[in-house]
Design an enzyme around this catalytic site. Structure first.
Site, PDB file in Angstrom:
ATOM      1  N   ASP A   1       0.876  -1.165   0.000  1.00 25.20           N
ATOM      2  CA  ASP A   1       0.000   0.000   0.000  1.00 25.20           C
ATOM      3  C   ASP A   1       0.918   1.220   0.000  1.00 25.20           C
ATOM      4  O   ASP A   1       1.637   1.447   0.980  1.00 25.20           O
ATOM      5  CB  ASP A   1      -0.886  -0.047   1.257  1.00 25.20           C
ATOM      6  CG  ASP A   1      -1.851   1.125   1.304  1.00 25.20           C
ATOM      7  OD1 ASP A   1      -1.775   1.986   0.397  1.00 25.20           O
ATOM      8  OD2 ASP A   1      -2.667   1.180   2.237  1.00 25.20           O
TER       9      ASP A   1
ATOM     10  N   LYS B   1      -0.100   7.117 -19.627  1.00 22.87           N
ATOM     11  CA  LYS B   1      -0.968   8.273 -19.627  1.00 22.87           C
ATOM     12  C   LYS B   1      -2.168   8.041 -18.704  1.00 22.87           C
ATOM     13  O   LYS B   1      -2.461   6.875 -18.418  1.00 22.87           O
ATOM     14  CB  LYS B   1      -1.411   8.636 -21.033  1.00 22.87           C
ATOM     15  CG  LYS B   1      -2.149   7.532 -21.764  1.00 22.87           C
ATOM     16  CD  LYS B   1      -2.500   7.976 -23.128  1.00 22.87           C
ATOM     17  CE  LYS B   1      -3.740   8.818 -23.126  1.00 22.87           C
ATOM     18  NZ  LYS B   1      -4.970   8.067 -23.406  1.00 22.87           N
TER      19      LYS B   1
ATOM     20  N   HIS C   1       1.079   4.548 -26.690  1.00 27.01           N
ATOM     21  CA  HIS C   1       1.075   3.236 -27.352  1.00 27.01           C
ATOM     22  C   HIS C   1       0.922   3.352 -28.869  1.00 27.01           C
ATOM     23  O   HIS C   1       1.252   2.430 -29.595  1.00 27.01           O
ATOM     24  CB  HIS C   1       0.027   2.294 -26.735  1.00 27.01           C
ATOM     25  CG  HIS C   1      -1.370   2.530 -27.181  1.00 27.01           C
ATOM     26  ND1 HIS C   1      -2.170   3.496 -26.643  1.00 27.01           N
ATOM     27  CD2 HIS C   1      -2.133   1.924 -28.125  1.00 27.01           C
ATOM     28  CE1 HIS C   1      -3.344   3.462 -27.238  1.00 27.01           C
ATOM     29  NE2 HIS C   1      -3.363   2.520 -28.141  1.00 27.01           N
TER      30      HIS C   1
ATOM     31  N   LYS D   1       2.723   1.126 -32.577  1.00 30.55           N
ATOM     32  CA  LYS D   1       1.983   0.470 -33.664  1.00 30.55           C
ATOM     33  C   LYS D   1       2.907   0.320 -34.866  1.00 30.55           C
ATOM     34  O   LYS D   1       3.644   1.243 -35.220  1.00 30.55           O
ATOM     35  CB  LYS D   1       0.742   1.298 -34.041  1.00 30.55           C
ATOM     36  CG  LYS D   1      -0.346   1.248 -32.954  1.00 30.55           C
ATOM     37  CD  LYS D   1      -1.589   1.992 -33.399  1.00 30.55           C
ATOM     38  CE  LYS D   1      -2.579   2.172 -32.267  1.00 30.55           C
ATOM     39  NZ  LYS D   1      -3.414   1.008 -31.987  1.00 30.55           N
TER      40      LYS D   1
ATOM     41  N   ASP E   1      -7.491  12.866 -23.931  1.00 25.88           N
ATOM     42  CA  ASP E   1      -7.322  11.411 -24.022  1.00 25.88           C
ATOM     43  C   ASP E   1      -6.654  10.987 -25.333  1.00 25.88           C
ATOM     44  O   ASP E   1      -5.899  10.014 -25.352  1.00 25.88           O
ATOM     45  CB  ASP E   1      -8.719  10.766 -23.905  1.00 25.88           C
ATOM     46  CG  ASP E   1      -8.661   9.251 -23.814  1.00 25.88           C
ATOM     47  OD1 ASP E   1      -7.899   8.753 -22.969  1.00 25.88           O
ATOM     48  OD2 ASP E   1      -9.380   8.570 -24.578  1.00 25.88           O
TER      49      ASP E   1
ATOM     50  N   HIS F   1      -1.785  10.892 -28.778  1.00 22.27           N
ATOM     51  CA  HIS F   1      -1.703  10.048 -29.980  1.00 22.27           C
ATOM     52  C   HIS F   1      -1.741  10.870 -31.280  1.00 22.27           C
ATOM     53  O   HIS F   1      -0.926  10.680 -32.169  1.00 22.27           O
ATOM     54  CB  HIS F   1      -2.854   9.040 -30.013  1.00 22.27           C
ATOM     55  CG  HIS F   1      -2.981   8.213 -28.765  1.00 22.27           C
ATOM     56  ND1 HIS F   1      -1.908   7.787 -28.043  1.00 22.27           N
ATOM     57  CD2 HIS F   1      -4.073   7.731 -28.114  1.00 22.27           C
ATOM     58  CE1 HIS F   1      -2.325   7.068 -27.005  1.00 22.27           C
ATOM     59  NE2 HIS F   1      -3.633   7.031 -27.018  1.00 22.27           N
TER      60      HIS F   1
ATOM     61  N   LYS G   1     -15.429   8.747 -30.369  1.00 22.32           N
ATOM     62  CA  LYS G   1     -15.920   7.429 -29.964  1.00 22.32           C
ATOM     63  C   LYS G   1     -17.321   7.243 -30.512  1.00 22.32           C
ATOM     64  O   LYS G   1     -18.005   8.202 -30.844  1.00 22.32           O
ATOM     65  CB  LYS G   1     -15.937   7.339 -28.441  1.00 22.32           C
ATOM     66  CG  LYS G   1     -14.546   7.447 -27.836  1.00 22.32           C
ATOM     67  CD  LYS G   1     -14.469   6.816 -26.479  1.00 22.32           C
ATOM     68  CE  LYS G   1     -13.087   6.930 -25.875  1.00 22.32           C
ATOM     69  NZ  LYS G   1     -12.094   6.026 -26.483  1.00 22.32           N
TER      70      LYS G   1
HETATM   71  C1  BG6 Z   1      -6.196   5.144 -25.264  1.00 23.64           C
HETATM   72  C2  BG6 Z   1      -7.372   5.979 -24.869  1.00 23.64           C
HETATM   73  O1  BG6 Z   1      -5.005   5.834 -25.043  1.00 23.64           O
HETATM   74  O2  BG6 Z   1      -6.307   4.826 -26.657  1.00 23.64           O
HETATM   75  C3  BG6 Z   1      -8.674   5.244 -25.160  1.00 23.64           C
HETATM   76  O3  BG6 Z   1      -7.295   6.269 -23.483  1.00 23.64           O
HETATM   77  C4  BG6 Z   1      -8.719   4.817 -26.615  1.00 23.64           C
HETATM   78  O4  BG6 Z   1      -9.789   6.075 -24.862  1.00 23.64           O
HETATM   79  C5  BG6 Z   1      -7.454   4.069 -26.982  1.00 23.64           C
HETATM   80  O5  BG6 Z   1      -9.845   3.994 -26.781  1.00 23.64           O
HETATM   81  C6  BG6 Z   1      -7.421   3.798 -28.479  1.00 23.64           C
HETATM   82  O6  BG6 Z   1      -6.349   2.948 -28.761  1.00 23.64           O
HETATM   83  P1  BG6 Z   1      -6.367   2.012 -30.028  1.00 23.64           P
HETATM   84  O7  BG6 Z   1      -5.033   1.357 -30.013  1.00 23.64           O
HETATM   85  O8  BG6 Z   1      -7.507   1.067 -29.832  1.00 23.64           O
HETATM   86  O9  BG6 Z   1      -6.574   2.927 -31.198  1.00 23.64           O
END
Ligand code: BG6
Length: 493
Positions: A93, A148, A178, A182, A235, A240, A340
């Site tokens: 903890d 993040k 991330h 890719k 987000d 990204h 989304k």
């Molecule tokens: C994340 C976001 O970083 O990326 C999410 O927090 C989003 O909200 C996701 O859905 C999308 O990632 P990917 O690889 O599915 O395009």
């Protein structure tokens, strides 16, 4: 950057090790790395949480997480046994007594690399780093991985970076985006800098505009609470989409070395023309999904989803026009868009070339703006070049846009590693090229903050759009103002 990351014997300590990210992404990716021979024999994964699990409990949980993951089609019993044997659990903890830190210290091996992965909300990152330091667990080679959100604005991002930076030198900090893991994103650099034919065209003289889209069909799911305090701008755009913009717009780095690449990305972020004052209204659009049908399934609107405010003005969609104010890109708009609950899941970068300066085929049905290069990140990773060709036949000469397609799946027999596999492999090999440096993250916040502030100051409510649609009408007006359109063309999937 090393082309073939070399696995090193490592204790990978995951704070938040039994949480969602760990189960959905980290453990399945580590299993695949183990299967493919990318984990050194001595490497262990130590999940840290408050859950009071035994090693056996953790291994059961991890085995189901791995089995449930789509990229793991067949679980190989020998690999699974070896992988599960690497897993350990420590109950700790962060705000509690010292016993958990002592347990962790007892478990860590003196002769291995140490990687501390913070799969936790950013407000406890500082406390974890202090705890590690107080328990003398940070060796000169130790690395820390941050997930993040890296703050929610410039000030909070600086605060987290300061706290982590008090314990770990910047060269030891691996900030995950991330999208950089890719496969197609890395391929974008190869496309641009390993081929000679694009570079002469890669500027305002031949490129009319660029579109960067990350469209999702999913909603916020169980993350409504987090999302209410974030929204699509924080987000997706701040990280990204801006990273994709950087890789598209950057100058050729002198080498594929971590600082050479990151220096060039930083220059792009610093060249972004500020969107402030009246320009916020003209150049940005926010949307929020309402109830609708996505791919045949009825879904709730954002405000009806559990776990957040029923009157939230959080955006689930953003479209905006960015400009890179430098010699290469002056006058070339970069349209970014993410949302989304849209009709299709698709992430791509579209380079729209200018029309020829003078046509010698007047009246041949030359549709304007038909030359484009599409770099498709997902699904169906690939590169599509659209050009004009003559329609076969002896009658009047007619032109038609035709695609030249490169599908990675069809061209390469090998499976593309998932983003987290790639990034974990790089962390274990101590290669930070595909991670964000502090100055990049802060430069991105510096550009994004005034836009969010202007929305807040002027109570700009997001425009509703039905789930399953192409987003709010405002996004079409935004690009349509200059006579351009979004690249909506469907490709078979
Ligand atoms: C994340 C976001 O970083 O990326 C999410 O927090 C989003 O909200 C996701 O859905 C999308 O990632 P990917 O690889 O599915 O395009």
């Amino acid at each position: 950057m090393q082309q073939q990351p070399v696995p090193r014997s490592t204790d990978l300590v995951v704070f938040g090790g039994t949480g969602d990210l760990s189960m959905r992404k980290l453990l399945p990716s580590l299993y695949l790395l183990d299967r493919d021979g990318h984990l050194d024999g001595g490497t262990r994964v130590i999940a840290v949480s408050r859950d009071g699990l035994t090693d056996a409990d953790l291994r059961d949980k991890a085995a189901s997480a791995v089995r449930g993951h789509s990229a793991v089609q067949v679980v190989e019993p020998d690999v699974m046994r070896r992988f599960l044997g690497r897993l350990h659990h420590v109950t700790l903890d962060v705000g509690g007594d010292r016993s958990g830190w002592t347990d962790l210290a007892d478990l860590l091996a003196p002769d291995r690399d140490r990687v501390f992965y913070l799969a936790v909300p950013p407000m406890i990152s500082g406390a974890i780093c202090r705890g590690l330091s107080d328990a003398h667990l940070v060796t000169p080679e130790s690395r820390v991985v941050m997930e993040k959100p890296l703050g929610r604005d410039l000030a909070s991002s600086q605060a987290v970076n300061d706290e982590v930076g008090a314990v770990f030198d910047e060269s030891r900090v691996y900030r995950i985006d991330h999208y950089l893991g890719k496969e197609t994103v890395q391929n974008l650099l190869v496309l641009r800098f390993a081929n000679v034919f694009l570079e002469p065209l890669w500027n305002s003289r031949w490129i009319d505009h660029v579109q960067i889209t990350a469209a999702e069909t999913v909603g916020v799911g169980g993350r409504r609470g987090y999302y209410d305090s974030s929204g699509a701008m924080r987000d997706m755009v701040q990280n990204h989409l801006l990273q994709l913009l950087c890789l598209t717009a950057m100058e050729p780095p002198s080498s594929y070395d971590r600082d050479a690449v990151r220096d060039e990305k930083l220059k792009v972020l610093q060249s972004l023309r500020p969107v402030q004052g009246d320009r916020v209204e003209q150049h940005t659009v926010r949307g929020q999904y309402t109830r609708g049908v996505v791919q045949g399934e009825e879904v709730l609107g954002y405000l009806d989803e559990a776990g957040g405010s029923p009157t939230s003005a959080t955006e689930t969609f953003v479209a905006l026009r960015a400009e890179v104010a430098n010699w290469r890109w002056a006058g070339v708009p970069f349209y970014l868009r993410t949302g989304k609950r849209l009709s299709h899941a698709r992430s791509e970068i579209v380079i729209r070339f200018r029309d020829v300066p003078h046509t010698i085929f007047p009246g041949a049905g030359t549709p304007p703006g038909s030359g484009s290069l599409v770099i498709r990140l997902q699904p169906d990773e690939g590169i599509h070049l659209t050009m004009l060709a003559k329609t076969p036949g002896a009658g009047a000469l007619r032109l038609r846009p035709v695609p030249l397609e490169l599908s990675f799946a069809d061209t390469f027999a090998t499976r593309s590693p998932e983003a987290y596999e790639r990034l974990l492999m790089d962390v274990l090999a101590a290669d930070s090229t595909l991670f964000m440096r502090r100055d990049e993250v802060e430069a991105a916040w510096r550009w994004v903050d005034p836009i969010i502030r202007a929305w807040d100051d002027h109570d700009v409510a997001p425009e509703p759009y039905p789930s399953g649609s192409a987003g709010p009408a405002g996004a079409h007006r935004l690009i349509g103002r200059t006579g351009r359109t979004w690249h909506e063309e469907e490709t078979p999937r």
